[in-house]
Write an enzyme that holds these catalytic residues in place. Structure first.
Site: not given
Length: 212
Positions: A42, A130
């Site tokens: 990411e 998340k």
């Protein structure tokens, strides 16, 4: 394709987060963590030239998926998709980002901290939630969210490293997001990508051991 991308994240169990890493170093970091076995990277959107980094990493590796993190609006989400981002990550529940991800078939991991936020994100179209910041509540908090919401895949992020990644997996996490515990800023500055490779391998081994 959307499911395949999500599977690559959950199968590997580790998202290595590159924040504030320049484009040239980002490619070297990507090489190191992928070599260690990481299957998802990411690049945070608040990193200078983030889209160029995403594009460069996406063109370089077939062994991992690369996504964009800290995505705060639909415009950034779309720019990341066009740069080659294969998944998106937000720090909060943002329906515009979720819609953009869903519209173009991009998996999206949506930031939430409470059970209410988690189910709101999931029902709005998030592929996973998340749990952020994970370190505030720790593994017990992740388990507490997962208890009544077993259908929601949880990805704790923030304060996760090799020393506690296994605890989060045992608490029900399908993957963990790991930043500085893998992508150590001093190691990047020194060009010591072996340290980054070793950091990544340690987290992967912790996750694998917890899954046995």
């Amino acid at each position: 394709m959307r499911t395949d991308r999500l599977d690559r994240i959950t199968d590997g169990g580790v998202i290595a987060i590159l924040r504030g890493v320049g484009r040239d170093d980002a490619v070297a970091v990507a090489d190191a963590v992928v070599d260690a076995g990481v299957t998802a990277l990411e690049v945070t959107a608040d990193t200078p030239n983030a889209m160029a980094s995403i594009e460069a990493i996406a063109e370089r590796t077939d062994d991992a998926v690369v996504g964009a993190g800290t995505v705060l609006d639909a415009e950034t989400a779309r720019a990341a998709q066009l740069a080659g981002a294969e998944f998106l990550v937000t720090p909060t529940v943002n329906r515009d980002v979720i819609r953009t991800a869903n519209r173009y078939g991009t998996p999206v991991v949506v930031g939430a901290y409470t059970p209410t936020e988690a189910i709101e994100a999931y029902e709005a179209g998030a592929d996973a939630v998340k749990v952020f910041p994970a370190k505030t509540g720790g593994p017990d908090h992740v388990a507490a969210i997962g208890g009544p919401l077993p259908q929601v895949p949880l990805v704790p992020t923030g304060g996760v490293g090799a020393d506690n990644a296994g605890e989060y997996v045992r608490a029900g996490a399908v993957a963990v997001g790991v930043g500085s515990s893998i992508v150590d800023g001093e190691a990047v500055a020194d060009g010591d990508f072996d340290v980054i490779r070793e950091n990544a391998r340690a987290v992967i081994e912790a996750v694998a051991a917890a899954r046995e």
